[in-house]
Design an enzyme around this catalytic site. Structure first.
Site, PDB file in Angstrom:
ATOM      1  N   GLU A 104       0.806  -1.222   0.000  1.00  0.00           N
ATOM      2  CA  GLU A 104       0.000   0.000   0.000  1.00  0.00           C
ATOM      3  C   GLU A 104       0.842   1.277   0.000  1.00  0.00           C
ATOM      4  O   GLU A 104       0.702   2.120   0.887  1.00  0.00           O
ATOM      5  CB  GLU A 104      -0.976  -0.034   1.188  1.00  0.00           C
ATOM      6  CG  GLU A 104      -1.880  -1.256   1.112  1.00  0.00           C
ATOM      7  CD  GLU A 104      -2.840  -1.397   2.304  1.00  0.00           C
ATOM      8  OE1 GLU A 104      -2.829  -0.557   3.206  1.00  0.00           O
ATOM      9  OE2 GLU A 104      -3.616  -2.383   2.284  1.00  0.00           O
TER      10      GLU A 104
ATOM     11  N   ASN B  26       1.804  -4.577  -3.335  1.00  0.00           N
ATOM     12  CA  ASN B  26       0.403  -4.915  -3.116  1.00  0.00           C
ATOM     13  C   ASN B  26      -0.370  -3.648  -2.748  1.00  0.00           C
ATOM     14  O   ASN B  26       0.116  -2.837  -1.959  1.00  0.00           O
ATOM     15  CB  ASN B  26       0.367  -5.916  -1.945  1.00  0.00           C
ATOM     16  CG  ASN B  26      -0.974  -6.511  -1.656  1.00  0.00           C
ATOM     17  OD1 ASN B  26      -1.623  -7.056  -2.552  1.00  0.00           O
ATOM     18  ND2 ASN B  26      -1.407  -6.422  -0.400  1.00  0.00           N
TER      19      ASN B  26
ATOM     20  N   HIS C 188     -10.666  -5.598  -2.159  1.00  0.00           N
ATOM     21  CA  HIS C 188     -11.686  -5.448  -1.102  1.00  0.00           C
ATOM     22  C   HIS C 188     -12.852  -4.676  -1.717  1.00  0.00           C
ATOM     23  O   HIS C 188     -12.876  -3.445  -1.688  1.00  0.00           O
ATOM     24  CB  HIS C 188     -11.102  -4.699   0.101  1.00  0.00           C
ATOM     25  CG  HIS C 188     -10.040  -5.453   0.817  1.00  0.00           C
ATOM     26  ND1 HIS C 188     -10.302  -6.613   1.519  1.00  0.00           N
ATOM     27  CD2 HIS C 188      -8.718  -5.238   0.934  1.00  0.00           C
ATOM     28  CE1 HIS C 188      -9.178  -7.062   2.059  1.00  0.00           C
ATOM     29  NE2 HIS C 188      -8.197  -6.250   1.706  1.00  0.00           N
TER      30      HIS C 188
ATOM     31  N   GLU D  41      -6.452 -10.243  -1.725  1.00  0.00           N
ATOM     32  CA  GLU D  41      -7.215 -10.071  -0.466  1.00  0.00           C
ATOM     33  C   GLU D  41      -8.711  -9.960  -0.749  1.00  0.00           C
ATOM     34  O   GLU D  41      -9.424  -9.177  -0.115  1.00  0.00           O
ATOM     35  CB  GLU D  41      -6.736  -8.809   0.281  1.00  0.00           C
ATOM     36  CG  GLU D  41      -5.239  -8.774   0.541  1.00  0.00           C
ATOM     37  CD  GLU D  41      -4.780  -7.602   1.401  1.00  0.00           C
ATOM     38  OE1 GLU D  41      -5.636  -6.899   1.974  1.00  0.00           O
ATOM     39  OE2 GLU D  41      -3.564  -7.398   1.499  1.00  0.00           O
TER      40      GLU D  41
ATOM     41  N   ASP E   3     -12.542  -9.814  -0.934  1.00  0.00           N
ATOM     42  CA  ASP E   3     -13.824  -9.966  -0.238  1.00  0.00           C
ATOM     43  C   ASP E   3     -14.789  -8.947  -0.828  1.00  0.00           C
ATOM     44  O   ASP E   3     -14.375  -8.010  -1.509  1.00  0.00           O
ATOM     45  CB  ASP E   3     -13.712  -9.877   1.298  1.00  0.00           C
ATOM     46  CG  ASP E   3     -12.957  -8.683   1.833  1.00  0.00           C
ATOM     47  OD1 ASP E   3     -12.896  -7.645   1.141  1.00  0.00           O
ATOM     48  OD2 ASP E   3     -12.433  -8.774   2.959  1.00  0.00           O
TER      49      ASP E   3
HETATM   50  O1  G3I Z   1      -3.589  -7.793  18.721  1.00  0.00           O
HETATM   51  C1  G3I Z   1      -4.471  -6.818  19.278  1.00  0.00           C
HETATM   52  C2  G3I Z   1      -5.101  -7.320  20.556  1.00  0.00           C
HETATM   53  O2  G3I Z   1      -4.089  -7.511  21.515  1.00  0.00           O
HETATM   54  C3  G3I Z   1      -6.131  -6.302  21.041  1.00  0.00           C
HETATM   55  O3  G3I Z   1      -6.789  -6.819  22.154  1.00  0.00           O
HETATM   56  C4  G3I Z   1      -7.151  -6.012  19.938  1.00  0.00           C
HETATM   57  C5  G3I Z   1      -8.135  -4.923  20.361  1.00  0.00           C
HETATM   58  O4  G3I Z   1      -8.557  -4.167  19.268  1.00  0.00           O
HETATM   59  O5  G3I Z   1      -6.478  -5.559  18.801  1.00  0.00           O
HETATM   60  C6  G3I Z   1      -5.562  -6.522  18.271  1.00  0.00           C
HETATM   61  O6  G3I Z   1      -4.963  -5.981  17.140  1.00  0.00           O
HETATM   62  C7  G3I Z   1      -5.767  -5.957  15.980  1.00  0.00           C
HETATM   63  C8  G3I Z   1      -5.071  -6.783  14.900  1.00  0.00           C
HETATM   64  O7  G3I Z   1      -5.790  -6.690  13.676  1.00  0.00           O
HETATM   65  C9  G3I Z   1      -4.957  -8.250  15.270  1.00  0.00           C
HETATM   66  O8  G3I Z   1      -6.240  -8.811  15.402  1.00  0.00           O
HETATM   67  C10 G3I Z   1      -5.920  -4.521  15.523  1.00  0.00           C
HETATM   68  O9  G3I Z   1      -6.711  -3.802  16.466  1.00  0.00           O
HETATM   69  C11 G3I Z   1      -6.602  -4.475  14.171  1.00  0.00           C
HETATM   70  O10 G3I Z   1      -6.569  -3.129  13.690  1.00  0.00           O
HETATM   71  C12 G3I Z   1      -5.850  -5.362  13.194  1.00  0.00           C
HETATM   72  O11 G3I Z   1      -6.542  -5.314  11.969  1.00  0.00           O
HETATM   73  C13 G3I Z   1      -5.857  -5.863  10.872  1.00  0.00           C
HETATM   74  C14 G3I Z   1      -5.628  -4.778   9.820  1.00  0.00           C
HETATM   75  O12 G3I Z   1      -5.037  -5.341   8.687  1.00  0.00           O
HETATM   76  C15 G3I Z   1      -4.727  -3.657  10.324  1.00  0.00           C
HETATM   77  O13 G3I Z   1      -4.691  -2.627   9.382  1.00  0.00           O
HETATM   78  C16 G3I Z   1      -6.736  -6.956  10.290  1.00  0.00           C
HETATM   79  O14 G3I Z   1      -6.830  -8.040  11.221  1.00  0.00           O
HETATM   80  C17 G3I Z   1      -6.127  -7.449   8.977  1.00  0.00           C
HETATM   81  O15 G3I Z   1      -7.042  -8.333   8.371  1.00  0.00           O
HETATM   82  C18 G3I Z   1      -5.904  -6.250   8.064  1.00  0.00           C
HETATM   83  O16 G3I Z   1      -5.371  -6.683   6.848  1.00  0.00           O
HETATM   84  C19 G3I Z   1      -5.115  -5.663   5.883  1.00  0.00           C
HETATM   85  C20 G3I Z   1      -3.911  -6.106   5.087  1.00  0.00           C
HETATM   86  O17 G3I Z   1      -2.828  -6.368   5.931  1.00  0.00           O
HETATM   87  C21 G3I Z   1      -3.534  -5.062   4.053  1.00  0.00           C
HETATM   88  N1  G3I Z   1      -4.649  -4.719   3.221  1.00  0.00           N
HETATM   89  C22 G3I Z   1      -5.897  -4.369   3.913  1.00  0.00           C
HETATM   90  C23 G3I Z   1      -6.278  -5.451   4.912  1.00  0.00           C
HETATM   91  C24 G3I Z   1      -7.583  -5.111   5.584  1.00  0.00           C
HETATM   92  O18 G3I Z   1      -7.460  -3.968   6.379  1.00  0.00           O
END
Ligand code: G3I
Length: 313
Positions: A129, A170, A206, A234, A236
């Site tokens: 990104e 990506n 997405h 990715e 969906d």
């Molecule tokens: O690990 C912490 C946990 O300790 C805490 O309790 C919890 C409370 O919110 O947060 C957890 O972290 C989260 C993390 O995912 C792991 O689950 C973050 O808040 C959350 O923001 C994070 O989101 C991820 C996101 O990327 C971050 O930008 C999504 O799971 C993940 O699917 C998403 O993937 C991205 C790709 O990498 C790039 N392209 C877009 C895609 C969707 O956003």
């Protein structure tokens, strides 16, 4: 038949899914995830990112990433490394570090070289990104310190660490033609002219129900004409909740449209969905009121979207 079996029979390398470590305690989920007929490729949704793999400078932690990698490699499946350099999910020491150009160069080299070297012989989203939606480069610690050279540095470090890895950039909102896709094409052209290694561009995909870009196939062809491959990385297709029969039918058509476009283009090597069930989709957390974006529902039951994917191959 499963999605990977159908994809491979149609000549694609794989059909895959993202997954995440906390989900692996759900045995019904894991049974589907580990079905090679469904998924021939795995991406770690979070656990190979910088905050997970180098939480302190020079201290690498691969336990979580390895758990995902083993799901792939123990079953003879492909692994997509995700990702080396991104402006999100960075540890505080990177964002707050106030590094000069020489220091940040060696930090990027060490990070990308170490993670790509750890997960060898794979596909890597080396740069994730890099663009804003208007086609300008995202302002972040890397761009602000190194300009676009951070991209060269990351790709060259990845190639040095593993000459056999496929190296990708990506991004999202590059799936249809437009300013952001054009910016990415210009970047690929520039990297190639400089002799910087670049093997592919990932179309995150997405999408929103009813809004798959009509130029998807044409745009893929324009990228491939630059001498690279593309992948849907990715996928969906989200909707405003509640889901209705009409929305699920449109979603089925949308999934089919995406697969049909990839199927029509030889250089579109494979497709990854950003997890397969609404139970674990990232969408509701990021877009309140939206969801139901995956081909399996929250009870792990296949939706019409599943049939749309099969029909697209
Ligand atoms: O690990 C912490 C946990 O300790 C805490 O309790 C919890 C409370 O919110 O947060 C957890 O972290 C989260 C993390 O995912 C792991 O689950 C973050 O808040 C959350 O923001 C994070 O989101 C991820 C996101 O990327 C971050 O930008 C999504 O799971 C993940 O699917 C998403 O993937 C991205 C790709 O990498 C790039 N392209 C877009 C895609 C969707 O956003």
């Amino acid at each position: 038949a499963g999605l990977n079996a159908v994809a491979q029979a149609a000549g694609k390398l794989y059909f895959g899914t993202a997954t995440d470590n906390p989900e692996l305690t759900d045995t019904a989920y894991v049974a589907i995830l580990n079905d090679n007929e469904q998924f021939g490729q795995i991406t770690a949704a979070n656990s190979m990112k910088w905050d997970a793999t180098e939480p302190e400078q020079g201290v690498f932690t691969f336990a979580q990433g390895d758990q995902i990698a083993e799901l792939a490699t123990n079953n003879g499946r492909l692994l997509r490394g995700h990702n080396c350099v991104w402006d999100q999910q960075l540890p505080a020491w990177v964002t707050a570090g106030n590094f000069n150009a020489a220091e940040l160069t060696s930090i990027v080299q060490n990070h990308c070289g170490t993670v790509v070297g750890h997960y060898k012989g794979q596909v890597w989203d080396v740069v994730n990104e890099p663009f804003n939606d208007d086609g300008t480069f995202t302002s972040d610690v890397f761009f602000d310190t190194l300009g676009t050279n951070y991209i060269n540095i990351a790709l060259e470090a990845a190639r040095a660490a593993d000459p056999n890895a496929k190296l990708y950039i990506n991004d999202f909102n590059i799936e249809g033609t437009g300013v952001k896709a054009t910016a990415m094409k210009n970047l690929v052209t520039s990297l190639k002219s400089q002799g910087v290694p670049i093997d592919g561009v990932g179309f995150e995909s997405h999408f929103i129900v009813g809004e798959v870009p009509s130029t998807l196939q044409q745009n893929m062809e324009e990228f491939i004409a630059l001498g690279i491959e593309v992948a849907i990385t990715e996928l969906d297709v989200r909707m405003t909740l509640p889901e209705t029969a009409a929305l699920l039918e449109q979603q089925k058509n949308d999934y089919q449209t995406v697969i049909t476009a990839c199927q029509a283009v030889e250089g579109c090597v494979g497709i990854t969905i950003w997890d397969f069930t609404d139970k674990f989709s990232w969408v509701p957390g990021a877009f309140p009121g939206q969801g139901a974006a995956c081909p399996w529902d929250a009870n792990l039951v296949k939706k019409p979207a599943f049939d749309g994917i099969v029909a697209g191959f």
